[in-house]
Scaffold this motif. Sequence first.
Motif, PDB file in Angstrom:
ATOM      1  N   LYS A  11       0.827  -1.206   0.000  1.00 45.90           N
ATOM      2  CA  LYS A  11       0.000   0.000   0.000  1.00 45.90           C
ATOM      3  C   LYS A  11       0.862   1.258   0.000  1.00 45.90           C
ATOM      4  O   LYS A  11       1.913   1.285   0.641  1.00 45.90           O
ATOM      5  CB  LYS A  11      -0.987   0.013   1.164  1.00 45.90           C
ATOM      6  N   PRO A  12       0.398   2.292  -0.737  1.00 44.95           N
ATOM      7  CA  PRO A  12       1.187   3.521  -0.795  1.00 44.95           C
ATOM      8  C   PRO A  12       1.204   4.230   0.553  1.00 44.95           C
ATOM      9  O   PRO A  12       0.259   4.125   1.339  1.00 44.95           O
ATOM     10  CB  PRO A  12       0.481   4.364  -1.853  1.00 44.95           C
ATOM     11  N   LEU A  13       2.296   4.932   0.813  1.00 45.04           N
ATOM     12  CA  LEU A  13       2.454   5.685   2.057  1.00 45.04           C
ATOM     13  C   LEU A  13       2.308   7.165   1.714  1.00 45.04           C
ATOM     14  O   LEU A  13       2.330   7.555   0.564  1.00 45.04           O
ATOM     15  CB  LEU A  13       3.835   5.420   2.651  1.00 45.04           C
ATOM     16  N   LEU A 428       3.843   7.222   8.405  1.00 45.97           N
ATOM     17  CA  LEU A 428       3.574   7.438   6.978  1.00 45.97           C
ATOM     18  C   LEU A 428       2.457   6.518   6.471  1.00 45.97           C
ATOM     19  O   LEU A 428       2.096   6.553   5.303  1.00 45.97           O
ATOM     20  CB  LEU A 428       4.843   7.151   6.142  1.00 45.97           C
ATOM     21  N   GLY A 429       1.969   5.637   7.390  1.00 47.22           N
ATOM     22  CA  GLY A 429       0.896   4.735   6.988  1.00 47.22           C
ATOM     23  C   GLY A 429       1.350   3.306   6.704  1.00 47.22           C
ATOM     24  O   GLY A 429       0.590   2.497   6.173  1.00 47.22           O
ATOM     25  N   ALA A 430       2.582   2.979   7.060  1.00 46.54           N
ATOM     26  CA  ALA A 430       3.075   1.622   6.824  1.00 46.54           C
ATOM     27  C   ALA A 430       2.415   0.655   7.810  1.00 46.54           C
ATOM     28  O   ALA A 430       2.217   0.990   8.978  1.00 46.54           O
ATOM     29  CB  ALA A 430       4.586   1.572   6.962  1.00 46.54           C
ATOM     30  N   ASP A 431       2.103  -0.555   7.342  1.00 52.22           N
ATOM     31  CA  ASP A 431       1.555  -1.599   8.203  1.00 52.22           C
ATOM     32  C   ASP A 431       2.721  -2.475   8.660  1.00 52.22           C
ATOM     33  O   ASP A 431       3.089  -3.438   8.010  1.00 52.22           O
ATOM     34  CB  ASP A 431       0.510  -2.410   7.418  1.00 52.22           C
ATOM     35  N   ILE A 432       3.311  -2.079   9.786  1.00 54.38           N
ATOM     36  CA  ILE A 432       4.504  -2.777  10.278  1.00 54.38           C
ATOM     37  C   ILE A 432       4.364  -3.004  11.774  1.00 54.38           C
ATOM     38  O   ILE A 432       4.010  -2.100  12.528  1.00 54.38           O
ATOM     39  CB  ILE A 432       5.779  -1.949   9.916  1.00 54.38           C
ATOM     40  N   THR A 433       4.573  -4.236  12.203  1.00 53.82           N
ATOM     41  CA  THR A 433       4.404  -4.599  13.612  1.00 53.82           C
ATOM     42  C   THR A 433       5.671  -5.270  14.098  1.00 53.82           C
ATOM     43  O   THR A 433       6.252  -6.093  13.401  1.00 53.82           O
ATOM     44  CB  THR A 433       3.245  -5.609  13.803  1.00 53.82           C
TER      45      THR A 433
END
Length: 435
Positions: A11-13, A428-433
């Motif tokens: 997905k775009p950030l 920035l909207g990144a999906d990172i866990t």
Amino acid sequence: MTNAFVINGGKPLKGEITPQGAKNEALQVISAVLLTAEKVTISNIPDIKDVNKLIELLGDMGVIVERINEHTYTFEAKDINQDFFLSETFKSKGGGLRGSIMIVGPLLARFGKASIPKPGGDKIGRRRLDTHFLGFEKLGAQFNYNPENGFFNVDASNLQGTYILLDEASVTGTANVVMAAVLAKGTTTIYNAACEPYLQQLCKMLSRMGAKISGIGSNLLTIEGVEKLGGTEHRLLPDMIEIGSFIGLAAMTGSEITIKDVQYKELGMIPDVFKRLGIKLELRGDDIFIPAQEHYEIETFIDGSIMTIADAPWPGFTPDLLSIVLVVAIQAKGSVLIHQKMFESRLFFVDKLLDMGAQIILCDPHRATVIGLDNQVKLRGISMTSPDIRAGVSLLIAALSAQGQSTIYNIEQIERGYQHIDTRLKALGADITRI
């Protein structure tokens, strides 16, 4: 269980990100506080392991360290405990920290002696420290290795300025020799000196402290020794490797990103190399704005032959960004040959990229040809382990652009060089866990 990042990519950030202070500059200028008994204030210090360990080491040596705010410290090296250098604490902490070699130059210059544990051979590779020691020896330092305790005892009570031709333009080697020479008697000339912005920053800081250095920014430095140095204030440059990483991240994820306060004139050819990959970027004030792009096309050379991007000593392209360029080229239109001249085995992480669906031919340990997918095919998420700092961030960028879920293990490697990278990317909207 070590930490890992789980990333859902594709997905775009969007948004703004500010680069941290430069890690490589930090290790040099923080070591330089040992050259004076007066107070030195350093700001924009990145909150990362390698830097924090060095600050802790200075504290153990007797430097009065005060943390003014998250990224600003004052250092006062009035009383240094000389016995500390023969202690087991120093052996374990100094041995485990690559930056610890940087304290040797200042200690020799100011106190005329130092003891240093023999550095681990494999971690650094044989050549890395030769430049430092050869430089010190030319200034008149004498090294005696004591096999019983594994320490080098260095006598530098009579450092004399001299002509030094460095065997390689090592950044840390140059920095260390400069710090030793500023208090030596007479004039030192260093030829084939590294001239990276970090080194220019160190020389400017030393000049403000009272050192006499000319030729800053060139590969020929002339240093007139002075009696003593005073305190100063210094602000670190933003980390150009982070800036390059964020440019690549924006392109590969098709994101609109603004990178704040980049000190553009200190970036050398870095923006141009990314432009050669077809990435649009514009300078707004001192921020780099990267628009969302669906396609970016690699330029060819004028005669139509395939573009080659290689590293070289500054002002050439930094080796630390070649891994990033390689990853970003995966989704470009066109082909590029990446030639990593300075280090072997820096390209071996391409096997993970191949598993993700990249089209890369590894020619030999130094060269890889990337055949761009032009976003026709998305990378797929996989599970992988980060081999070193720079490859780790490259894999992170690949994972953020891939479809599906990726897991990156051994993220300690990434965090040695990039502060709070997950929280900053989340913004920035990144999906990172982190798990």
